[in-house]
Design a protein around this motif. Sequence first.
Motif, PDB file in Angstrom:
ATOM      1  N   LEU A  99       0.199  -7.369  -4.092  1.00 30.13           N
ATOM      2  CA  LEU A  99      -0.783  -7.186  -5.174  1.00 30.13           C
ATOM      3  C   LEU A  99      -2.187  -7.564  -4.699  1.00 30.13           C
ATOM      4  CD1 LEU A  99       1.319  -8.523  -8.174  1.00 30.13           C
ATOM      5  CD2 LEU A  99       0.511  -6.175  -7.864  1.00 30.13           C
ATOM      6  N   ASP A 100      -2.299  -8.690  -3.988  1.00 29.65           N
ATOM      7  CA  ASP A 100      -3.610  -9.109  -3.481  1.00 29.65           C
ATOM      8  C   ASP A 100      -4.207  -8.036  -2.570  1.00 29.65           C
ATOM      9  OD1 ASP A 100      -3.723 -11.496  -4.825  1.00 29.65           O
ATOM     10  OD2 ASP A 100      -2.938 -12.703  -3.167  1.00 29.65           O
ATOM     11  N   ASP A 101      -3.346  -7.448  -1.709  1.00 33.57           N
ATOM     12  CA  ASP A 101      -3.826  -6.373  -0.826  1.00 33.57           C
ATOM     13  C   ASP A 101      -4.381  -5.211  -1.640  1.00 33.57           C
ATOM     14  OD1 ASP A 101      -2.930  -7.898   1.284  1.00 33.57           O
ATOM     15  OD2 ASP A 101      -1.110  -6.735   1.634  1.00 33.57           O
ATOM     16  N   ALA A 102      -3.641  -4.845  -2.701  1.00 32.85           N
ATOM     17  CA  ALA A 102      -4.059  -3.698  -3.524  1.00 32.85           C
ATOM     18  C   ALA A 102      -5.303  -4.033  -4.353  1.00 32.85           C
ATOM     19  CB  ALA A 102      -2.913  -3.263  -4.437  1.00 32.85           C
ATOM     20  N   LEU A 103      -5.416  -5.288  -4.790  1.00 25.05           N
ATOM     21  CA  LEU A 103      -6.540  -5.693  -5.637  1.00 25.05           C
ATOM     22  C   LEU A 103      -7.841  -5.776  -4.858  1.00 25.05           C
ATOM     23  CD1 LEU A 103      -4.921  -8.450  -7.873  1.00 25.05           C
ATOM     24  CD2 LEU A 103      -5.663  -6.169  -8.535  1.00 25.05           C
ATOM     25  N   ALA A 104      -7.743  -6.149  -3.592  1.00 21.70           N
ATOM     26  CA  ALA A 104      -8.914  -6.234  -2.721  1.00 21.70           C
ATOM     27  C   ALA A 104     -10.062  -6.976  -3.408  1.00 21.70           C
ATOM     28  CB  ALA A 104      -9.354  -4.821  -2.297  1.00 21.70           C
ATOM     29  N   GLY A 105      -9.750  -8.141  -3.987  1.00 19.06           N
ATOM     30  CA  GLY A 105     -10.819  -8.960  -4.552  1.00 19.06           C
ATOM     31  C   GLY A 105     -11.019  -8.847  -6.058  1.00 19.06           C
ATOM     32  N   THR A 106     -10.403  -7.860  -6.703  1.00 20.38           N
ATOM     33  CA  THR A 106     -10.502  -7.762  -8.165  1.00 20.38           C
ATOM     34  C   THR A 106      -9.834  -8.990  -8.796  1.00 20.38           C
ATOM     35  OG1 THR A 106     -10.384  -5.361  -8.062  1.00 20.38           O
ATOM     36  CG2 THR A 106      -9.931  -6.349 -10.198  1.00 20.38           C
ATOM     37  N   ALA A 107     -10.466  -9.530  -9.837  1.00 19.20           N
ATOM     38  CA  ALA A 107      -9.928 -10.735 -10.480  1.00 19.20           C
ATOM     39  C   ALA A 107      -8.570 -10.440 -11.117  1.00 19.20           C
ATOM     40  CB  ALA A 107     -10.907 -11.239 -11.535  1.00 19.20           C
ATOM     41  N   ARG A 108      -7.610 -11.348 -10.903  1.00 19.32           N
ATOM     42  CA  ARG A 108      -6.259 -11.136 -11.428  1.00 19.32           C
ATOM     43  C   ARG A 108      -6.225 -11.028 -12.947  1.00 19.32           C
ATOM     44  NH1 ARG A 108      -2.141 -15.041  -8.018  1.00 19.32           N
ATOM     45  NH2 ARG A 108      -2.421 -14.039  -5.992  1.00 19.32           N
ATOM     46  N   GLU A 109      -7.093 -11.796 -13.622  1.00 15.65           N
ATOM     47  CA  GLU A 109      -7.018 -11.805 -15.093  1.00 15.65           C
ATOM     48  C   GLU A 109      -7.431 -10.459 -15.702  1.00 15.65           C
ATOM     49  OE1 GLU A 109     -10.839 -14.158 -14.029  1.00 15.65           O
ATOM     50  OE2 GLU A 109      -8.781 -13.941 -13.267  1.00 15.65           O
ATOM     51  N   ASP A 110      -8.023  -9.579 -14.879  1.00 12.49           N
ATOM     52  CA  ASP A 110      -8.398  -8.251 -15.376  1.00 12.49           C
ATOM     53  C   ASP A 110      -7.322  -7.210 -15.109  1.00 12.49           C
ATOM     54  OD1 ASP A 110     -10.818  -9.340 -16.091  1.00 12.49           O
ATOM     55  OD2 ASP A 110     -11.819  -8.758 -14.220  1.00 12.49           O
ATOM     56  N   VAL A 111      -6.216  -7.637 -14.494  1.00 11.69           N
ATOM     57  CA  VAL A 111      -5.260  -6.656 -13.978  1.00 11.69           C
ATOM     58  C   VAL A 111      -3.891  -6.762 -14.660  1.00 11.69           C
ATOM     59  CG1 VAL A 111      -3.928  -6.029 -11.911  1.00 11.69           C
ATOM     60  CG2 VAL A 111      -6.376  -6.504 -11.735  1.00 11.69           C
ATOM     61  N   THR A 112      -3.375  -5.617 -15.058  1.00  6.28           N
ATOM     62  CA  THR A 112      -1.995  -5.543 -15.531  1.00  6.28           C
ATOM     63  C   THR A 112      -1.146  -4.940 -14.410  1.00  6.28           C
ATOM     64  OG1 THR A 112      -2.696  -5.234 -17.814  1.00  6.28           O
ATOM     65  CG2 THR A 112      -0.439  -4.611 -17.288  1.00  6.28           C
ATOM     66  N   VAL A 113      -0.015  -5.568 -14.140  1.00 12.23           N
ATOM     67  CA  VAL A 113       0.880  -5.093 -13.083  1.00 12.23           C
ATOM     68  C   VAL A 113       2.022  -4.312 -13.721  1.00 12.23           C
ATOM     69  CG1 VAL A 113       2.451  -5.814 -11.229  1.00 12.23           C
ATOM     70  CG2 VAL A 113       0.335  -7.112 -11.658  1.00 12.23           C
ATOM     71  N   LEU A 114       2.340  -3.162 -13.152  1.00 17.27           N
ATOM     72  CA  LEU A 114       3.540  -2.430 -13.577  1.00 17.27           C
ATOM     73  C   LEU A 114       4.540  -2.509 -12.422  1.00 17.27           C
ATOM     74  CD1 LEU A 114       4.810  -0.691 -15.841  1.00 17.27           C
ATOM     75  CD2 LEU A 114       4.000   1.332 -14.597  1.00 17.27           C
ATOM     76  N   LEU A 115       5.561  -3.350 -12.598  1.00 17.21           N
ATOM     77  CA  LEU A 115       6.596  -3.506 -11.580  1.00 17.21           C
ATOM     78  C   LEU A 115       7.630  -2.400 -11.786  1.00 17.21           C
ATOM     79  CD1 LEU A 115       7.654  -5.500  -9.299  1.00 17.21           C
ATOM     80  CD2 LEU A 115       9.140  -6.441 -11.073  1.00 17.21           C
ATOM     81  N   VAL A 116       7.841  -1.581 -10.760  1.00 13.82           N
ATOM     82  CA  VAL A 116       8.734  -0.430 -10.916  1.00 13.82           C
ATOM     83  C   VAL A 116      10.002  -0.633 -10.097  1.00 13.82           C
ATOM     84  CG1 VAL A 116       8.988   2.065 -10.703  1.00 13.82           C
ATOM     85  CG2 VAL A 116       6.761   1.094 -11.288  1.00 13.82           C
ATOM     86  N   GLY A 117      11.129  -0.738 -10.808  1.00 11.43           N
ATOM     87  CA  GLY A 117      12.424  -0.902 -10.160  1.00 11.43           C
ATOM     88  C   GLY A 117      13.096   0.432  -9.913  1.00 11.43           C
TER      89      GLY A 117
END
Length: 307
Positions: free
Chosen positions: A120-138
Motif C-alpha cells: 500500500l505504501d508503494d502504491a500511495l507514494a506519499g499520499t496520507a493514509r487517512e485520505d485513502v480507502t483500501v479495497l482488499l480483493v480476495g
Amino acid sequence: MTTQPPALLIAGHGTRDETGAEAFRDFVQELGRRHPELPVAGGFIELSPPPLGEAVTELVERGVRRFAAVPLMLVSAGHAKGDIPAALAREKERHPGVTYTYGRPLGPHPALLRVLERRLDDALAGTAREDVTVLLVGRGSTDPDANAEVCKAARLLWEGRGYSGVETAFVSLAAPDVPSGLDRVARLGARRVVVLPYFLFTGILPERVRRQTEEWAAAHPEVEVRSADVIGPEPELLDLVMERYAEAVAGDLRMNCDSCVYRIALPGFEEKVGQPQQPHFHPDDDGHDHGHGHGHHHGGHTHSHAH
C-alpha cells in the motif's frame, strides 16, 4: 545417527499463468536453498506442473519417509480443506511407509499484514493514509468461511494503521466483485482508493483484478484509483512457511493465535501483549441476568478500579 527432520512439501493452488507458476517454483527452490538441511519439494493441485504427487515421489526417491505439507494459500477454502488432504491420502497409499503431517494456510498473519502495508505504501507514494480507502480483493470461494477470512484480513489491516477504511471484494465466485466493490466504496464517500490484491503471486486472477480496476477508474474520473502489487516472494513469506512447517512438525496447530492481540504486537495495541487476562464487564451489560435464559452470569467477579 541423527534422525533426519521431516521434509517440507509445499502445496500450491496452480494457475494457467506461466509467470505465476514459475513464481511458485522459484519460491520452492529458494526455500530449499535457505534450508539445505531439509529436503524441500513443491507441487500443484491443478492447472500447472508439477502435480503434487510428482513432488511426493521426488521426495520419496530422495529417501524421505516423513514430511510436513504446508498449503501455500492465504485462506482455507476447498483446496486446503479437501483437495490437498485427499491428494496426500492418495500419496500415502501409493508410497507405503511414508507418514506426513499437514499444516495450516498462511493468513491472516502479522508478517503478511506488514507486507500488505508495504504494498500500500508503494502504491500511495506519499499520499496520507487517512485520505485513502483500501479495497482488499480476495480470490473468492463458494466456501463462506474462506470469504470470511478475507474480511478478517481486511479488518486486521485496518486496525491501528490509519487508513480511512478497508473494504473487501472478490475476483471470482463471491460478491461483491471488483466493480461492485469499487461502486460501494465510492458510495461510502471514498475519493482515493487503492485496490490491493490478496494474492501471493501474479496470475490470471490478480491480472484480472488490475484490469477491472483500470476499467472502473477510466469510467469514474472523479475517484482517484491506484493498483497495488501482490504479496510476492518476500522474506516474511519464506519465514512464515517455515513457521507453518514447524507447527505441523510439532503438531502445534493452534486457533487464531496469529492475530491475537495478547500474543502479537498489533499496531496500536502493543501494550496488550502478555497482559494477564481478567474477567470484565461489557459496557452494555450491567452485570445482572435479566432472565433471558442464556445462563451468562457475571456473578462472582471482583473488580478493583483505581480512582
